[in-house]
Design a protein around this motif. Structure first.
Motif, short mmCIF file in Angstrom:
data_model
loop_
_atom_site.label_atom_id
_atom_site.label_comp_id
_atom_site.label_asym_id
_atom_site.label_seq_id
_atom_site.Cartn_x
_atom_site.Cartn_y
_atom_site.Cartn_z
N TRP A 116 14.96 13.30 37.39
CA TRP A 116 14.36 13.38 36.06
C TRP A 116 13.04 12.63 36.01
CZ3 TRP A 116 16.14 16.53 32.33
CH2 TRP A 116 17.43 17.05 32.50
N ARG A 117 12.27 12.70 37.08
CA ARG A 117 10.99 12.00 37.16
C ARG A 117 9.85 12.97 36.89
NH1 ARG A 117 13.14 11.71 41.93
NH2 ARG A 117 11.27 12.58 42.84
N ALA A 118 8.77 12.45 36.36
CA ALA A 118 7.60 13.28 36.05
C ALA A 118 6.96 13.83 37.32
CB ALA A 118 6.58 12.47 35.26
N ASP A 119 7.16 13.17 38.47
CA ASP A 119 6.55 13.65 39.71
C ASP A 119 7.42 14.68 40.44
OD1 ASP A 119 8.53 11.85 40.49
OD2 ASP A 119 7.38 11.07 42.18
N ASN A 120 8.56 15.06 39.87
CA ASN A 120 9.42 16.08 40.47
C ASN A 120 8.88 17.46 40.12
OD1 ASN A 120 11.42 17.80 41.36
ND2 ASN A 120 12.99 17.03 39.98
N LEU A 121 8.29 18.13 41.09
CA LEU A 121 7.70 19.45 40.85
C LEU A 121 8.73 20.50 40.50
CD1 LEU A 121 5.12 19.56 43.79
CD2 LEU A 121 4.68 19.04 41.39
N PHE A 122 10.00 20.25 40.80
CA PHE A 122 11.04 21.23 40.55
C PHE A 122 11.81 20.99 39.25
CE2 PHE A 122 10.37 21.66 45.09
CZ PHE A 122 10.30 23.04 45.21
N LEU A 123 11.48 19.95 38.51
CA LEU A 123 12.23 19.64 37.30
C LEU A 123 12.19 20.78 36.29
CD1 LEU A 123 13.94 17.76 35.58
CD2 LEU A 123 11.82 16.70 34.76
N VAL A 124 11.00 21.23 35.92
CA VAL A 124 10.89 22.30 34.92
C VAL A 124 11.47 23.62 35.44
CG1 VAL A 124 9.28 23.67 33.53
CG2 VAL A 124 9.01 21.18 33.67
N PRO A 125 11.13 24.05 36.67
CA PRO A 125 11.77 25.28 37.18
C PRO A 125 13.29 25.17 37.24
CG PRO A 125 9.87 24.73 38.53
CD PRO A 125 10.09 23.57 37.60
N ASP A 126 13.81 24.00 37.61
CA ASP A 126 15.27 23.82 37.65
C ASP A 126 15.87 23.94 36.25
OD1 ASP A 126 15.39 23.52 40.37
OD2 ASP A 126 15.60 21.34 40.34
N LEU A 127 15.23 23.35 35.26
CA LEU A 127 15.74 23.43 33.89
C LEU A 127 15.67 24.86 33.36
CD1 LEU A 127 14.31 20.13 32.38
CD2 LEU A 127 16.69 20.63 33.02
N ILE A 128 14.61 25.59 33.72
CA ILE A 128 14.50 26.99 33.32
C ILE A 128 15.61 27.81 33.95
CG2 ILE A 128 13.10 29.08 33.50
CD1 ILE A 128 10.62 27.25 33.23
N LEU A 129 15.87 27.60 35.24
CA LEU A 129 16.93 28.38 35.89
C LEU A 129 18.29 28.03 35.32
CD1 LEU A 129 18.98 27.17 38.34
CD2 LEU A 129 16.84 26.96 39.52
N CYS A 130 18.51 26.76 34.99
CA CYS A 130 19.79 26.38 34.35
C CYS A 130 19.96 27.12 33.03
CB CYS A 130 19.83 24.87 34.11
SG CYS A 130 20.03 23.88 35.59
#
Length: 106
Positions: A20-34
């Motif tokens: 859940w870090r701002a530098d995680n490039l996959f956070l938003v794509p992961d949340l969208i896929l969820c």
């Protein structure tokens, strides 16, 4: 069922790996896929036949990129690889269905 499991496991992964870090490039794509997979899993069957292949195809792309980001670092991202394969297979199976079960145009 597969969509719900992929959604839940991805969401749990975010917590277990402190993603859940701002530098995680996959956070938003992961949340969208969820969200996409969970929405497809709870929709009525007719709508799910349209939504799930799209959500699973998106998931395949995100998890494939994730798997290869591990490879680029010299690691093996087994969960991402397994998720990418499962979502690709399920998307293909759902997208290729007999004409008798395809939604009819309105």
């Amino acid at each position: 069922m597969t969509a719900a499991v992929l959604s839940l496991s991805t969401f749990v992964f975010l917590f277990l790996h402190d993603s859940w870090r701002a530098d995680n490039l996959f956070l938003v794509p992961d949340l969208i896929l969820c969200a996409a997979l969970l929405a497809g899993a709870v929709l009525p069957a007719r709508a799910a036949l349209v939504a799930l292949p799209v959500g699973l195809a998106y998931t395949t792309g995100v998890l494939t990129a994730s798997a290869f980001s591990y490879v680029a670092r010299g690691e093996i991202g087994v969960p991402s690889m397994v998720g990418a394969v499962v979502s690709a297979v399920m998307a293909a199976l759902l997208a290729h269905r007999p004409a008798s079960v395809r939604p009819r145009p309105a």
